[in-house]
Write a protein that holds these residues in place. Structure first.
Motif, PDB file in Angstrom:
ATOM      1  N   ALA A 142       0.844  -1.202   0.000  1.00 45.37           N
ATOM      2  CA  ALA A 142       0.000   0.000   0.000  1.00 45.37           C
ATOM      3  C   ALA A 142       0.874   1.245   0.000  1.00 45.37           C
ATOM      4  CB  ALA A 142      -0.895  -0.005   1.232  1.00 45.37           C
ATOM      5  N   GLY A 143       0.467   2.234  -0.800  1.00 44.73           N
ATOM      6  CA  GLY A 143       1.185   3.504  -0.823  1.00 44.73           C
ATOM      7  C   GLY A 143       2.150   3.629  -1.991  1.00 44.73           C
ATOM      8  N   GLN A 144       2.412   2.534  -2.683  1.00 50.57           N
ATOM      9  CA  GLN A 144       3.375   2.617  -3.799  1.00 50.57           C
ATOM     10  C   GLN A 144       2.669   2.952  -5.111  1.00 50.57           C
ATOM     11  OE1 GLN A 144       5.332  -1.282  -2.909  1.00 50.57           O
ATOM     12  NE2 GLN A 144       7.173  -0.018  -2.977  1.00 50.57           N
ATOM     13  N   ALA A 161       3.628   2.671   2.299  1.00 54.34           N
ATOM     14  CA  ALA A 161       3.092   3.396   3.460  1.00 54.34           C
ATOM     15  C   ALA A 161       3.596   2.707   4.729  1.00 54.34           C
ATOM     16  CB  ALA A 161       1.566   3.362   3.405  1.00 54.34           C
ATOM     17  N   ASP A 162       3.865   3.511   5.735  1.00 53.15           N
ATOM     18  CA  ASP A 162       4.385   2.987   6.998  1.00 53.15           C
ATOM     19  C   ASP A 162       3.210   2.443   7.825  1.00 53.15           C
ATOM     20  OD1 ASP A 162       5.720   2.680   9.458  1.00 53.15           O
ATOM     21  OD2 ASP A 162       5.206   4.734  10.013  1.00 53.15           O
ATOM     22  N   VAL A 163       2.756   1.241   7.443  1.00 56.23           N
ATOM     23  CA  VAL A 163       1.564   0.683   8.097  1.00 56.23           C
ATOM     24  C   VAL A 163       1.988  -0.197   9.282  1.00 56.23           C
ATOM     25  CG1 VAL A 163      -0.440  -0.807   7.778  1.00 56.23           C
ATOM     26  CG2 VAL A 163       0.239   0.747   5.956  1.00 56.23           C
ATOM     27  N   ARG A 164       1.509   0.170  10.459  1.00 53.23           N
ATOM     28  CA  ARG A 164       1.792  -0.599  11.689  1.00 53.23           C
ATOM     29  C   ARG A 164       0.549  -0.566  12.544  1.00 53.23           C
ATOM     30  NH1 ARG A 164       5.079   2.930  14.566  1.00 53.23           N
ATOM     31  NH2 ARG A 164       5.155   4.497  12.931  1.00 53.23           N
ATOM     32  N   LYS A 165       0.576  -1.365  13.597  1.00 53.04           N
ATOM     33  CA  LYS A 165      -0.537  -1.295  14.537  1.00 53.04           C
ATOM     34  C   LYS A 165      -0.334  -0.061  15.415  1.00 53.04           C
ATOM     35  CE  LYS A 165      -3.406  -3.608  17.718  1.00 53.04           C
ATOM     36  NZ  LYS A 165      -3.848  -4.725  18.441  1.00 53.04           N
ATOM     37  N   LEU A 166      -1.248   0.874  15.297  1.00 47.23           N
ATOM     38  CA  LEU A 166      -1.111   2.139  16.013  1.00 47.23           C
ATOM     39  C   LEU A 166      -2.288   2.407  16.942  1.00 47.23           C
ATOM     40  CD1 LEU A 166      -0.072   4.211  12.875  1.00 47.23           C
ATOM     41  CD2 LEU A 166       1.418   3.785  14.825  1.00 47.23           C
ATOM     42  N   GLY A 167      -3.417   1.760  16.655  1.00 44.17           N
ATOM     43  CA  GLY A 167      -4.632   2.041  17.421  1.00 44.17           C
ATOM     44  C   GLY A 167      -5.715   2.495  16.466  1.00 44.17           C
ATOM     45  N   THR A 168      -6.055   3.786  16.541  1.00 43.69           N
ATOM     46  CA  THR A 168      -7.056   4.310  15.615  1.00 43.69           C
ATOM     47  C   THR A 168      -6.377   5.196  14.570  1.00 43.69           C
ATOM     48  OG1 THR A 168      -8.782   4.246  17.288  1.00 43.69           O
ATOM     49  CG2 THR A 168      -9.141   5.731  15.436  1.00 43.69           C
ATOM     50  N   GLU A 203      -0.275  12.233  14.735  1.00 40.69           N
ATOM     51  CA  GLU A 203       0.658  12.254  13.607  1.00 40.69           C
ATOM     52  C   GLU A 203      -0.153  12.523  12.330  1.00 40.69           C
ATOM     53  OE1 GLU A 203       3.933   9.074  11.837  1.00 40.69           O
ATOM     54  OE2 GLU A 203       2.385   8.415  13.221  1.00 40.69           O
ATOM     55  N   ILE A 204       0.359  13.351  11.444  1.00 43.05           N
ATOM     56  CA  ILE A 204      -0.375  13.636  10.195  1.00 43.05           C
ATOM     57  C   ILE A 204       0.539  13.310   9.012  1.00 43.05           C
ATOM     58  CG2 ILE A 204      -1.815  15.299   8.969  1.00 43.05           C
ATOM     59  CD1 ILE A 204      -1.486  17.146  11.442  1.00 43.05           C
ATOM     60  N   ILE A 205       0.029  12.497   8.125  1.00 51.77           N
ATOM     61  CA  ILE A 205       0.809  12.090   6.954  1.00 51.77           C
ATOM     62  C   ILE A 205       0.042  12.447   5.692  1.00 51.77           C
ATOM     63  CG2 ILE A 205       1.625  10.050   5.678  1.00 51.77           C
ATOM     64  CD1 ILE A 205       2.402   8.859   8.340  1.00 51.77           C
ATOM     65  N   VAL A 206       0.765  12.995   4.710  1.00 50.98           N
ATOM     66  CA  VAL A 206       0.137  13.215   3.403  1.00 50.98           C
ATOM     67  C   VAL A 206       0.895  12.397   2.365  1.00 50.98           C
ATOM     68  CG1 VAL A 206      -0.888  15.498   3.757  1.00 50.98           C
ATOM     69  CG2 VAL A 206       1.523  15.345   3.146  1.00 50.98           C
TER      70      VAL A 206
END
Ligand code: FES
Length: 281
Positions: free
Chosen positions: A31-33, A94-101, A207-210
Protein backbone atom coordinates in the motif's frame (compact mmCIF):
# COMPACT_ATOMS: atom_id res chain seq x y z
CA UNK A 1 7.42 -6.45 -22.63
CA UNK A 2 3.78 -5.46 -23.03
CA UNK A 3 1.22 -5.55 -20.27
CA UNK A 4 -2.32 -6.72 -20.95
CA UNK A 5 -5.34 -4.75 -19.82
CA UNK A 6 -7.67 -7.35 -18.32
CA UNK A 7 -10.57 -5.10 -17.37
CA UNK A 8 -11.59 -1.52 -17.82
CA UNK A 9 -14.55 0.28 -16.31
CA UNK A 10 -15.67 3.90 -16.06
CA UNK A 11 -16.42 4.18 -12.33
CA UNK A 12 -17.38 7.87 -12.37
CA UNK A 13 -17.65 10.41 -15.18
CA UNK A 14 -14.17 10.50 -16.79
CA UNK A 15 -12.70 8.34 -14.03
CA UNK A 16 -11.61 4.85 -15.01
CA UNK A 17 -10.43 1.71 -13.28
CA UNK A 18 -8.13 -0.61 -15.17
CA UNK A 19 -6.92 -4.01 -14.12
CA UNK A 20 -3.54 -4.90 -15.55
CA UNK A 21 -1.90 -8.30 -15.74
CA UNK A 22 1.38 -7.56 -13.95
CA UNK A 23 2.30 -10.51 -11.66
CA UNK A 24 5.74 -9.24 -10.64
CA UNK A 25 4.31 -5.92 -9.48
CA UNK A 26 1.35 -7.58 -7.77
CA UNK A 27 3.76 -9.84 -5.89
CA UNK A 28 5.99 -7.00 -4.68
CA UNK A 29 3.45 -4.19 -4.19
CA UNK A 30 2.59 -2.65 -0.85
CA UNK A 31 0.00 0.00 0.00
CA UNK A 32 1.18 3.50 -0.82
CA UNK A 33 3.38 2.62 -3.80
CA UNK A 34 2.89 3.68 -7.38
CA UNK A 35 3.60 2.58 -10.94
CA UNK A 36 4.63 4.48 -14.04
CA UNK A 37 3.08 3.43 -17.30
CA UNK A 38 3.60 4.28 -20.91
CA UNK A 39 0.90 3.62 -23.46
CA UNK A 40 3.29 3.18 -26.34
CA UNK A 41 6.93 3.63 -27.22
CA UNK A 42 6.63 7.37 -27.66
CA UNK A 43 4.24 7.80 -24.77
CA UNK A 44 4.60 10.12 -21.84
CA UNK A 45 5.32 8.52 -18.48
CA UNK A 46 2.16 8.49 -16.38
CA UNK A 47 2.59 7.94 -12.63
CA UNK A 48 -0.40 6.38 -10.86
CA UNK A 49 -0.82 5.06 -7.37
CA UNK A 50 -1.55 1.36 -7.16
CA UNK A 51 -5.24 1.25 -6.32
CA UNK A 52 -5.35 -2.46 -5.55
CA UNK A 53 -3.34 -5.62 -6.14
CA UNK A 54 -3.75 -9.36 -5.80
CA UNK A 55 -0.61 -11.39 -5.32
CA UNK A 56 -2.39 -14.67 -6.17
CA UNK A 57 -3.82 -13.59 -9.52
CA UNK A 58 -1.11 -11.13 -10.52
CA UNK A 59 -3.65 -8.36 -11.07
CA UNK A 60 -2.86 -4.70 -10.39
CA UNK A 61 -5.57 -2.03 -10.41
CA UNK A 62 -5.08 1.61 -11.31
CA UNK A 63 -7.62 4.42 -11.21
CA UNK A 64 -7.18 7.57 -13.23
CA UNK A 65 -9.07 10.65 -14.23
CA UNK A 66 -8.98 11.95 -17.79
CA UNK A 67 -6.94 15.13 -17.55
CA UNK A 68 -4.19 15.55 -20.12
CA UNK A 69 -3.40 13.92 -23.44
CA UNK A 70 -2.01 10.70 -21.98
CA UNK A 71 -4.89 9.97 -19.63
CA UNK A 72 -7.38 10.69 -22.39
CA UNK A 73 -5.47 8.34 -24.67
CA UNK A 74 -5.36 5.75 -21.87
CA UNK A 75 -9.12 6.03 -21.43
CA UNK A 76 -9.59 4.98 -25.06
CA UNK A 77 -7.96 1.61 -24.47
CA UNK A 78 -10.08 -1.43 -23.64
CA UNK A 79 -9.76 -4.85 -22.09
CA UNK A 80 -7.53 -6.93 -24.35
CA UNK A 81 -5.30 -4.00 -25.34
CA UNK A 82 -1.71 -3.73 -24.16
CA UNK A 83 0.42 -1.10 -22.45
CA UNK A 84 4.01 -0.69 -23.59
CA UNK A 85 5.42 -0.23 -20.06
CA UNK A 86 4.10 -0.75 -16.59
CA UNK A 87 6.93 -0.21 -14.11
CA UNK A 88 6.83 -0.62 -10.38
CA UNK A 89 6.24 -0.82 -7.58
CA UNK A 90 7.93 2.56 -7.08
CA UNK A 91 8.20 4.80 -4.03
CA UNK A 92 8.26 3.79 -0.41
CA UNK A 93 5.39 1.72 0.96
CA UNK A 94 3.09 3.40 3.46
CA UNK A 95 4.38 2.99 7.00
CA UNK A 96 1.56 0.68 8.10
CA UNK A 97 1.79 -0.60 11.69
CA UNK A 98 -0.54 -1.29 14.54
CA UNK A 99 -1.11 2.14 16.01
CA UNK A 100 -4.63 2.04 17.42
CA UNK A 101 -7.06 4.31 15.62
CA UNK A 102 -6.13 5.71 12.21
CA UNK A 103 -8.20 8.21 10.24
CA UNK A 104 -7.85 8.02 6.46
CA UNK A 105 -9.05 11.02 4.49
CA UNK A 106 -9.45 10.81 0.71
CA UNK A 107 -10.80 13.46 -1.60
CA UNK A 108 -11.70 13.09 -5.29
CA UNK A 109 -9.42 10.57 -7.00
CA UNK A 110 -7.41 10.61 -3.75
CA UNK A 111 -9.85 7.97 -2.57
CA UNK A 112 -8.14 5.48 -4.91
CA UNK A 113 -4.78 5.46 -3.05
CA UNK A 114 -6.59 5.47 0.30
CA UNK A 115 -8.32 2.16 -0.42
CA UNK A 116 -5.26 -0.16 -0.25
CA UNK A 117 -4.15 1.75 2.84
CA UNK A 118 -7.50 1.13 4.52
CA UNK A 119 -7.14 -2.60 3.88
CA UNK A 120 -3.52 -2.62 5.09
CA UNK A 121 -4.15 -0.61 8.28
CA UNK A 122 -7.16 -2.76 9.09
CA UNK A 123 -5.30 -6.04 8.63
CA UNK A 124 -2.49 -4.65 10.82
CA UNK A 125 -5.08 -4.51 13.61
CA UNK A 126 -6.05 -0.83 13.58
CA UNK A 127 -9.44 0.77 13.90
CA UNK A 128 -9.78 2.50 10.54
CA UNK A 129 -12.05 5.52 10.30
CA UNK A 130 -12.29 6.60 6.68
CA UNK A 131 -13.62 9.91 5.41
CA UNK A 132 -14.14 10.16 1.67
CA UNK A 133 -15.46 13.04 -0.35
CA UNK A 134 -16.11 14.44 -3.77
CA UNK A 135 -17.78 17.42 -5.41
CA UNK A 136 -21.00 15.42 -5.82
CA UNK A 137 -22.34 11.88 -5.44
CA UNK A 138 -21.59 10.89 -9.03
CA UNK A 139 -17.92 11.67 -8.53
CA UNK A 140 -17.62 9.76 -5.27
CA UNK A 141 -15.29 6.79 -5.75
CA UNK A 142 -15.17 3.35 -4.19
CA UNK A 143 -17.88 3.87 -1.60
CA UNK A 144 -18.72 0.17 -1.22
CA UNK A 145 -15.09 -0.93 -1.22
CA UNK A 146 -14.21 1.69 1.38
CA UNK A 147 -17.17 0.72 3.56
CA UNK A 148 -16.00 -2.87 3.56
CA UNK A 149 -12.35 -1.97 4.21
CA UNK A 150 -13.05 0.49 7.05
CA UNK A 151 -14.27 0.17 10.61
CA UNK A 152 -16.31 3.36 10.08
CA UNK A 153 -16.97 5.33 6.91
CA UNK A 154 -18.02 8.97 6.60
CA UNK A 155 -18.91 10.73 3.38
CA UNK A 156 -18.92 14.41 2.46
CA UNK A 157 -19.94 16.05 -0.80
CA UNK A 158 -19.49 19.71 -1.67
CA UNK A 159 -23.11 19.95 -2.86
CA UNK A 160 -24.67 17.73 -0.19
CA UNK A 161 -25.91 15.16 -2.73
CA UNK A 162 -24.48 12.35 -0.55
CA UNK A 163 -23.37 12.19 3.07
CA UNK A 164 -22.60 15.39 4.88
CA UNK A 165 -22.92 18.67 2.98
CA UNK A 166 -19.43 20.14 3.12
CA UNK A 167 -15.86 18.96 3.13
CA UNK A 168 -14.04 15.89 4.38
CA UNK A 169 -12.00 18.21 6.59
CA UNK A 170 -15.20 19.28 8.45
CA UNK A 171 -15.80 15.65 9.41
CA UNK A 172 -12.13 15.22 10.33
CA UNK A 173 -12.41 18.13 12.77
CA UNK A 174 -15.58 16.75 14.29
CA UNK A 175 -13.98 13.35 14.97
CA UNK A 176 -10.82 14.90 16.42
CA UNK A 177 -12.98 17.17 18.60
CA UNK A 178 -15.03 14.20 19.83
CA UNK A 179 -12.13 13.16 22.03
CA UNK A 180 -11.58 9.83 20.24
CA UNK A 181 -7.93 8.92 20.72
CA UNK A 182 -6.44 8.94 17.23
CA UNK A 183 -2.83 7.93 16.56
CA UNK A 184 -2.50 9.02 12.95
CA UNK A 185 -4.31 10.91 10.21
CA UNK A 186 -3.46 10.11 6.58
CA UNK A 187 -4.68 12.59 3.97
CA UNK A 188 -4.62 12.04 0.20
CA UNK A 189 -6.23 14.32 -2.33
CA UNK A 190 -5.88 17.68 -4.02
CA UNK A 191 -3.08 19.77 -2.42
CA UNK A 192 -5.54 22.36 -1.12
CA UNK A 193 -7.46 19.61 0.68
CA UNK A 194 -4.25 18.22 2.15
CA UNK A 195 -3.23 21.71 3.25
CA UNK A 196 -6.59 22.43 4.89
CA UNK A 197 -6.70 18.96 6.46
CA UNK A 198 -3.22 19.44 7.88
CA UNK A 199 -4.28 22.80 9.30
CA UNK A 200 -7.35 21.21 10.90
CA UNK A 201 -5.44 18.31 12.49
CA UNK A 202 -2.28 20.20 13.48
CA UNK A 203 -3.50 21.48 16.87
CA UNK A 204 -4.25 17.92 18.00
CA UNK A 205 -1.73 15.46 19.37
CA UNK A 206 -1.79 13.26 16.31
CA UNK A 207 0.66 12.25 13.61
CA UNK A 208 -0.38 13.64 10.20
CA UNK A 209 0.81 12.09 6.95
CA UNK A 210 0.14 13.22 3.40
CA UNK A 211 0.83 11.25 0.26
CA UNK A 212 2.14 13.47 -2.54
CA UNK A 213 2.06 11.49 -5.71
CA UNK A 214 1.01 13.49 -8.67
CA UNK A 215 4.04 15.43 -9.81
CA UNK A 216 6.45 13.00 -11.35
CA UNK A 217 8.28 12.46 -14.58
CA UNK A 218 10.80 9.63 -14.41
CA UNK A 219 9.91 8.30 -10.96
CA UNK A 220 13.47 7.26 -10.20
CA UNK A 221 15.07 10.33 -8.66
CA UNK A 222 16.79 11.60 -11.80
CA UNK A 223 14.69 14.39 -13.26
CA UNK A 224 13.88 16.46 -10.16
CA UNK A 225 10.35 17.01 -11.46
CA UNK A 226 8.80 15.80 -8.24
CA UNK A 227 10.73 17.96 -5.81
CA UNK A 228 8.97 19.33 -2.78
CA UNK A 229 10.14 21.33 0.21
CA UNK A 230 9.85 19.37 3.42
CA UNK A 231 11.15 20.87 6.65
CA UNK A 232 13.13 23.42 4.62
CA UNK A 233 14.88 20.75 2.54
CA UNK A 234 14.34 19.66 -1.04
CA UNK A 235 12.93 16.15 -1.21
CA UNK A 236 12.01 14.02 -4.19
CA UNK A 237 8.49 12.65 -3.92
CA UNK A 238 9.34 9.56 -5.96
CA UNK A 239 12.22 8.25 -3.90
CA UNK A 240 11.91 10.07 -0.55
CA UNK A 241 8.11 9.79 -0.49
CA UNK A 242 5.38 9.73 -1.54
CA UNK A 243 4.44 10.01 2.17
CA UNK A 244 5.69 12.90 4.26
CA UNK A 245 5.07 14.38 7.67
CA UNK A 246 2.31 16.82 6.72
CA UNK A 247 3.30 19.46 9.26
CA UNK A 248 6.66 19.83 7.49
CA UNK A 249 5.41 20.07 3.88
CA UNK A 250 5.49 23.47 2.17
CA UNK A 251 2.05 23.26 0.55
CA UNK A 252 2.22 26.75 -0.93
CA UNK A 253 5.33 25.84 -2.89
CA UNK A 254 3.70 22.55 -3.89
CA UNK A 255 0.60 24.33 -5.17
CA UNK A 256 2.68 26.87 -7.04
CA UNK A 257 4.56 24.08 -8.75
CA UNK A 258 1.32 22.30 -9.62
CA UNK A 259 -0.13 25.51 -11.03
CA UNK A 260 2.56 25.49 -13.65
CA UNK A 261 2.43 21.71 -13.76
CA UNK A 262 0.91 21.11 -17.17
CA UNK A 263 3.21 23.29 -19.19
CA UNK A 264 6.16 22.34 -17.06
CA UNK A 265 5.44 18.64 -17.29
CA UNK A 266 5.19 18.71 -21.05
CA UNK A 267 8.51 20.56 -21.24
CA UNK A 268 10.14 18.30 -18.68
CA UNK A 269 9.09 15.17 -20.52
CA UNK A 270 10.27 16.60 -23.80
CA UNK A 271 13.58 17.58 -22.27
CA UNK A 272 13.96 14.26 -20.53
CA UNK A 273 13.24 12.30 -23.68
CA UNK A 274 15.63 14.46 -25.61
CA UNK A 275 18.25 13.66 -22.98
CA UNK A 276 17.41 9.99 -23.26
CA UNK A 277 17.92 10.15 -26.99
CA UNK A 278 21.27 11.79 -26.33
CA UNK A 279 22.11 8.95 -23.96
CA UNK A 280 22.17 11.10 -20.82
CA UNK A 281 19.91 8.77 -18.85
S1 FES B 1 9.99 11.97 -10.71
FE1 FES B 1 11.93 12.53 -11.38
S2 FES B 1 13.08 12.83 -9.60
FE2 FES B 1 11.16 12.14 -8.93
Amino acid sequence: MAYKILEKEEIAPSVHRMIIDAPDIAKAAKAGQFIILRIDERGERVPLTIADFEKETGKVAIIFQEMGKSTKQLAKLSAGDFLEDFVGPLGNPADVRKLGTVILVGGGVGVAPIYPQAKAYRSAGNKVISIIGARNKDLLLLEEEMREASSELYIATDDGSKGQHGFVTDILKKILDSGEKVARVVIVGPPIMMKVGTGVASPYDVEIIVSLNSIMVDGTGMCGGCRVMVDGETKFTCIDGPEFDARKVDFVQLMNRLAMYRGEEAKAVEKYEEECRCGLH
